[in-house]
Design a protein around this motif. Structure first.
Motif, PDB file in Angstrom:
ATOM      1  N   PRO A  44      -4.082  25.446  -3.721  1.00 46.01           N
ATOM      2  CA  PRO A  44      -3.245  25.574  -2.517  1.00 46.01           C
ATOM      3  C   PRO A  44      -2.383  26.839  -2.530  1.00 46.01           C
ATOM      4  O   PRO A  44      -1.747  27.156  -3.534  1.00 46.01           O
ATOM      5  CB  PRO A  44      -2.361  24.331  -2.545  1.00 46.01           C
TER       6      PRO A  44
ATOM      7  N   ASN B 184      -4.811  13.377   3.468  1.00 45.50           N
ATOM      8  CA  ASN B 184      -3.697  13.712   2.566  1.00 45.50           C
ATOM      9  C   ASN B 184      -3.999  14.923   1.676  1.00 45.50           C
ATOM     10  O   ASN B 184      -3.186  15.286   0.832  1.00 45.50           O
ATOM     11  CB  ASN B 184      -3.320  12.509   1.707  1.00 45.50           C
TER      12      ASN B 184
ATOM     13  N   VAL C 117      -4.053  18.622   0.427  1.00 43.49           N
ATOM     14  CA  VAL C 117      -3.173  19.779   0.636  1.00 43.49           C
ATOM     15  C   VAL C 117      -4.025  21.036   0.537  1.00 43.49           C
ATOM     16  O   VAL C 117      -4.528  21.381  -0.540  1.00 43.49           O
ATOM     17  CB  VAL C 117      -2.033  19.811  -0.411  1.00 43.49           C
ATOM     18  N   CYS C 118      -4.207  21.709   1.678  1.00 41.70           N
ATOM     19  CA  CYS C 118      -5.064  22.898   1.718  1.00 41.70           C
ATOM     20  C   CYS C 118      -4.640  23.799   2.885  1.00 41.70           C
ATOM     21  O   CYS C 118      -5.339  23.900   3.893  1.00 41.70           O
ATOM     22  CB  CYS C 118      -6.526  22.473   1.849  1.00 41.70           C
TER      23      CYS C 118
END
Length: 104
Positions: A17, A64, A66-67
């Motif tokens: 991320p 959910n 994260v990116c």
């Protein structure tokens, strides 16, 4: 329906991320293996800057995940960058909620 059914998450990608700019360039979080569905199809997407850019692949992951834009992703042995990341949340409707990520 809620989230994407697990039997559809047939592929994996490695996501690092994007966390912003550091003193030596872009900073990334710890790498995470994400179960997803990968679609290797070239298409035009709109970047956060508003310009149209070409995406070579798209992956669909649990909501959910994260990116954010500019994250580093390894897909099918190829390291690439996130062009656009879109939350597809039905807000409680019976839809397959997921994160759609367009890759460079």
């Amino acid at each position: 329906m809620g989230s994407v059914p697990p039997f559809l998450l047939r592929h994996t990608v490695i996501v690092e991320p994007y966390e912003g700019e550091g003193p030596f360039g872009p900073a990334f979080g710890a790498s995470v293996v994400v179960a997803c569905f990968v679609d290797d199809k070239r298409r035009l997407v709109r970047a956060p800057t508003g310009e149209e850019v070409t995406s070579e692949s798209t992956f669909y992951a649990p909501l959910n995940t994260v990116c954010p834009v500019d994250s580093r992703v390894t897909v099918n042995g190829r390291e690439t960058t996130v062009l656009a990341s879109s939350r597809r949340d039905g807000g409680g409707l019976p839809t397959p909620d997921h994160l759609e990520v367009a890759l460079q």
